[in-house]
Design a protein around this motif. Structure first.
Motif, PDB file in Angstrom:
ATOM      1  N   ALA A 154       0.829  -1.206   0.000  1.00 16.96           N
ATOM      2  CA  ALA A 154       0.000   0.000   0.000  1.00 16.96           C
ATOM      3  C   ALA A 154       0.861   1.252   0.000  1.00 16.96           C
ATOM      4  O   ALA A 154       1.990   1.243   0.492  1.00 16.96           O
ATOM      5  N   VAL A 155       0.289   2.310  -0.525  1.00 15.02           N
ATOM      6  CA  VAL A 155       0.964   3.599  -0.437  1.00 15.02           C
ATOM      7  C   VAL A 155       0.819   4.130   0.988  1.00 15.02           C
ATOM      8  O   VAL A 155       1.796   4.514   1.610  1.00 15.02           O
ATOM      9  N   VAL A 156      -0.413   4.102   1.525  1.00 14.59           N
ATOM     10  CA  VAL A 156      -0.658   4.613   2.878  1.00 14.59           C
ATOM     11  C   VAL A 156      -1.428   3.589   3.705  1.00 14.59           C
ATOM     12  O   VAL A 156      -2.449   3.067   3.261  1.00 14.59           O
ATOM     13  N   ASP A 157      -0.931   3.327   4.885  1.00 18.93           N
ATOM     14  CA  ASP A 157      -1.634   2.519   5.890  1.00 18.93           C
ATOM     15  C   ASP A 157      -2.214   3.500   6.901  1.00 18.93           C
ATOM     16  O   ASP A 157      -1.472   4.216   7.578  1.00 18.93           O
ATOM     17  N   ARG A 158      -3.539   3.546   6.976  1.00 20.19           N
ATOM     18  CA  ARG A 158      -4.193   4.479   7.901  1.00 20.19           C
ATOM     19  C   ARG A 158      -4.043   4.055   9.362  1.00 20.19           C
ATOM     20  O   ARG A 158      -4.446   4.787  10.257  1.00 20.19           O
ATOM     21  N   GLU A 159      -3.503   2.863   9.596  1.00 19.25           N
ATOM     22  CA  GLU A 159      -3.279   2.361  10.960  1.00 19.25           C
ATOM     23  C   GLU A 159      -4.591   2.230  11.735  1.00 19.25           C
ATOM     24  O   GLU A 159      -4.680   2.592  12.903  1.00 19.25           O
ATOM     25  N   GLU A 160      -5.602   1.680  11.052  1.00 12.37           N
ATOM     26  CA  GLU A 160      -6.914   1.515  11.681  1.00 12.37           C
ATOM     27  C   GLU A 160      -7.385   0.066  11.633  1.00 12.37           C
ATOM     28  O   GLU A 160      -8.566  -0.201  11.467  1.00 12.37           O
ATOM     29  N   GLY A 161      -6.444  -0.865  11.751  1.00  6.97           N
ATOM     30  CA  GLY A 161      -6.810  -2.273  11.820  1.00  6.97           C
ATOM     31  C   GLY A 161      -6.607  -3.058  10.541  1.00  6.97           C
ATOM     32  O   GLY A 161      -6.715  -4.280  10.545  1.00  6.97           O
ATOM     33  N   GLY A 162      -6.325  -2.381   9.447  1.00  7.20           N
ATOM     34  CA  GLY A 162      -6.128  -3.079   8.181  1.00  7.20           C
ATOM     35  C   GLY A 162      -4.972  -4.057   8.212  1.00  7.20           C
ATOM     36  O   GLY A 162      -5.083  -5.183   7.733  1.00  7.20           O
ATOM     37  N   ARG A 163      -3.860  -3.629   8.781  1.00  8.59           N
ATOM     38  CA  ARG A 163      -2.682  -4.500   8.863  1.00  8.59           C
ATOM     39  C   ARG A 163      -3.033  -5.791   9.597  1.00  8.59           C
ATOM     40  O   ARG A 163      -2.739  -6.890   9.133  1.00  8.59           O
ATOM     41  N   GLU A 164      -3.690  -5.651  10.727  1.00 12.29           N
ATOM     42  CA  GLU A 164      -4.039  -6.827  11.526  1.00 12.29           C
ATOM     43  C   GLU A 164      -5.004  -7.745  10.771  1.00 12.29           C
ATOM     44  O   GLU A 164      -4.839  -8.972  10.791  1.00 12.29           O
ATOM     45  N   ASN A 165      -5.990  -7.158  10.095  1.00 11.83           N
ATOM     46  CA  ASN A 165      -6.953  -7.968   9.340  1.00 11.83           C
ATOM     47  C   ASN A 165      -6.286  -8.712   8.185  1.00 11.83           C
ATOM     48  O   ASN A 165      -6.605  -9.870   7.920  1.00 11.83           O
ATOM     49  N   ILE A 166      -5.377  -8.055   7.509  1.00 13.92           N
ATOM     50  CA  ILE A 166      -4.668  -8.684   6.389  1.00 13.92           C
ATOM     51  C   ILE A 166      -3.730  -9.770   6.905  1.00 13.92           C
ATOM     52  O   ILE A 166      -3.689 -10.882   6.366  1.00 13.92           O
ATOM     53  N   GLU A 167      -3.005  -9.465   7.963  1.00 11.92           N
ATOM     54  CA  GLU A 167      -2.053 -10.443   8.500  1.00 11.92           C
ATOM     55  C   GLU A 167      -2.748 -11.650   9.116  1.00 11.92           C
ATOM     56  O   GLU A 167      -2.178 -12.738   9.153  1.00 11.92           O
ATOM     57  N   LYS A 168      -4.006 -11.484   9.573  1.00  8.52           N
ATOM     58  CA  LYS A 168      -4.787 -12.629  10.066  1.00  8.52           C
ATOM     59  C   LYS A 168      -4.977 -13.675   8.975  1.00  8.52           C
ATOM     60  O   LYS A 168      -5.162 -14.849   9.257  1.00  8.52           O
ATOM     61  N   GLU A 169      -4.945 -13.218   7.731  1.00  5.15           N
ATOM     62  CA  GLU A 169      -5.102 -14.118   6.583  1.00  5.15           C
ATOM     63  C   GLU A 169      -3.757 -14.686   6.124  1.00  5.15           C
ATOM     64  O   GLU A 169      -3.673 -15.316   5.078  1.00  5.15           O
ATOM     65  N   GLY A 170      -2.719 -14.432   6.907  1.00  3.34           N
ATOM     66  CA  GLY A 170      -1.400 -14.971   6.589  1.00  3.34           C
ATOM     67  C   GLY A 170      -0.658 -14.205   5.508  1.00  3.34           C
ATOM     68  O   GLY A 170       0.256 -14.742   4.877  1.00  3.34           O
ATOM     69  N   ILE A 171      -1.038 -12.960   5.301  1.00  2.00           N
ATOM     70  CA  ILE A 171      -0.431 -12.146   4.251  1.00  2.00           C
ATOM     71  C   ILE A 171       0.201 -10.915   4.893  1.00  2.00           C
ATOM     72  O   ILE A 171      -0.457 -10.203   5.652  1.00  2.00           O
ATOM     73  N   PRO A 172       1.450 -10.631   4.578  1.00  2.00           N
ATOM     74  CA  PRO A 172       2.061  -9.421   5.131  1.00  2.00           C
ATOM     75  C   PRO A 172       1.582  -8.164   4.409  1.00  2.00           C
ATOM     76  O   PRO A 172       1.217  -8.206   3.233  1.00  2.00           O
ATOM     77  N   LEU A 173       1.566  -7.059   5.138  1.00  2.00           N
ATOM     78  CA  LEU A 173       1.250  -5.748   4.565  1.00  2.00           C
ATOM     79  C   LEU A 173       2.509  -4.893   4.627  1.00  2.00           C
ATOM     80  O   LEU A 173       3.141  -4.778   5.675  1.00  2.00           O
ATOM     81  N   TYR A 174       2.845  -4.307   3.488  1.00  2.00           N
ATOM     82  CA  TYR A 174       3.974  -3.381   3.393  1.00  2.00           C
ATOM     83  C   TYR A 174       3.411  -2.049   2.921  1.00  2.00           C
ATOM     84  O   TYR A 174       2.569  -2.014   2.024  1.00  2.00           O
ATOM     85  N   SER A 175       3.868  -0.955   3.515  1.00  2.00           N
ATOM     86  CA  SER A 175       3.370   0.352   3.077  1.00  2.00           C
ATOM     87  C   SER A 175       4.515   1.350   2.965  1.00  2.00           C
ATOM     88  O   SER A 175       5.513   1.251   3.681  1.00  2.00           O
ATOM     89  N   LEU A 176       4.335   2.301   2.047  1.00  2.00           N
ATOM     90  CA  LEU A 176       5.316   3.380   1.911  1.00  2.00           C
ATOM     91  C   LEU A 176       5.238   4.327   3.099  1.00  2.00           C
ATOM     92  O   LEU A 176       6.250   4.794   3.599  1.00  2.00           O
ATOM     93  N   PHE A 177       3.999   4.628   3.505  1.00  2.00           N
ATOM     94  CA  PHE A 177       3.781   5.579   4.590  1.00  2.00           C
ATOM     95  C   PHE A 177       2.709   5.061   5.529  1.00  2.00           C
ATOM     96  O   PHE A 177       1.785   4.370   5.111  1.00  2.00           O
ATOM     97  N   LYS A 178       2.834   5.449   6.781  1.00  2.00           N
ATOM     98  CA  LYS A 178       1.754   5.298   7.751  1.00  2.00           C
ATOM     99  C   LYS A 178       1.111   6.675   7.860  1.00  2.00           C
ATOM    100  O   LYS A 178       1.802   7.695   7.732  1.00  2.00           O
ATOM    101  N   LEU A 179      -0.188   6.696   8.102  1.00  2.00           N
ATOM    102  CA  LEU A 179      -0.882   7.978   8.203  1.00  2.00           C
ATOM    103  C   LEU A 179      -0.215   8.883   9.233  1.00  2.00           C
ATOM    104  O   LEU A 179      -0.056  10.085   9.004  1.00  2.00           O
ATOM    105  N   SER A 180       0.218   8.311  10.340  1.00  2.00           N
ATOM    106  CA  SER A 180       0.848   9.116  11.395  1.00  2.00           C
ATOM    107  C   SER A 180       2.104   9.840  10.901  1.00  2.00           C
ATOM    108  O   SER A 180       2.456  10.895  11.428  1.00  2.00           O
ATOM    109  N   GLU A 181       2.760   9.301   9.883  1.00  2.00           N
ATOM    110  CA  GLU A 181       3.946   9.960   9.317  1.00  2.00           C
ATOM    111  C   GLU A 181       3.569  11.176   8.476  1.00  2.00           C
ATOM    112  O   GLU A 181       4.415  12.037   8.229  1.00  2.00           O
ATOM    113  N   LEU A 182       2.329  11.208   8.015  1.00  2.00           N
ATOM    114  CA  LEU A 182       1.899  12.275   7.111  1.00  2.00           C
ATOM    115  C   LEU A 182       1.169  13.407   7.826  1.00  2.00           C
ATOM    116  O   LEU A 182       0.936  14.456   7.231  1.00  2.00           O
ATOM    117  N   LEU A 183       0.793  13.177   9.073  1.00  2.00           N
ATOM    118  CA  LEU A 183       0.045  14.208   9.819  1.00  2.00           C
ATOM    119  C   LEU A 183       0.974  15.267  10.385  1.00  2.00           C
ATOM    120  O   LEU A 183       2.112  15.068  10.639  1.00  2.00           O
TER     121      LEU A 183
END
Length: 183
Positions: A154-183
């Motif tokens: 992903a370009v941006v991970d909003r850090e609102e549970g998406g990472r955890e939901n994706i990783e529950k399916e056994g898939i890693p999430l990689y992002s360029l930015f976290k929303l907290s980095e852009l605020l």
């Protein structure tokens, strides 16, 4: 990707794509209201922005050696095409593909469009991850097609549970930015 280019992309996102309100007024695709909205189409539909995203995302995915990259239309489409272009310029072509929200109702009735073969390794792309539901819909379609999903990128991970939901399916999430980095 050079740090300067990453910083330039971050500045573009902050200037054109990131909207911040005092109250939660932005309705997200999940139905949730938020104080923050990230509209990356303001970047991906711009030649310079799409190039910067393509270059940055290519650098993120290339170490995993995917055969192809793509995701749920419309957010992932310009990113996939930009990666394909940048990868070709690096003599390491990565094919783009598109996942429709639903299979096409006529013709070949495909849900996935692209030059793909079962067994190929694919990177599922997202512009912005919130809950991860769009990415997981694309992952499901890819798996049903017989593709090996190596991760969600992903370009941006909003850090609102998406990472955890994706990783529950056994898939890693990689992002360029976290929303907290852009605020």
């Amino acid at each position: 990707m050079l740090m300067l280019e990453r910083e330039k992309l971050a500045r573009l996102i902050k200037k054109r794509s990131l909207k911040v309100a005092d109250e939660p007024v932005f309705k997200l695709s999940s139905g949730k209201l938020s104080r923050y909205y990230v509209d990356l189409k303001q970047i991906t539909f711009d030649p310079e922005g799409d190039y910067l995203i393509g270059k940055a995302m290519y650098e993120l995915v290339k170490e995993f050696n995917p055969d192809a990259c793509g995701g749920l239309t419309l957010g992932a489409d310009p990113i996939a095409y930009a990666i394909a272009f940048v990868s070709l310029m690096d003599s390491n072509p990565i094919k783009p593909f598109v996942v429709r929200k639903e299979p096409k109702g006529h013709g070949m009735k495909r849900q996935i469009e692209g030059l793909l073969n079962p067994g190929e390794r694919v990177a599922v792309l997202e512009d912005v991850v919130t809950t991860g539901s769009s990415a997981l819909k694309a992952v499901k379609a890819c798996r049903e097609y017989g593709l090996e999903v190596i991760g969600v990128f992903a370009v941006v991970d909003r850090e609102e549970g998406g990472r955890e939901n994706i990783e529950k399916e056994g898939i890693p999430l990689y992002s360029l930015f976290k929303l907290s980095e852009l605020l």
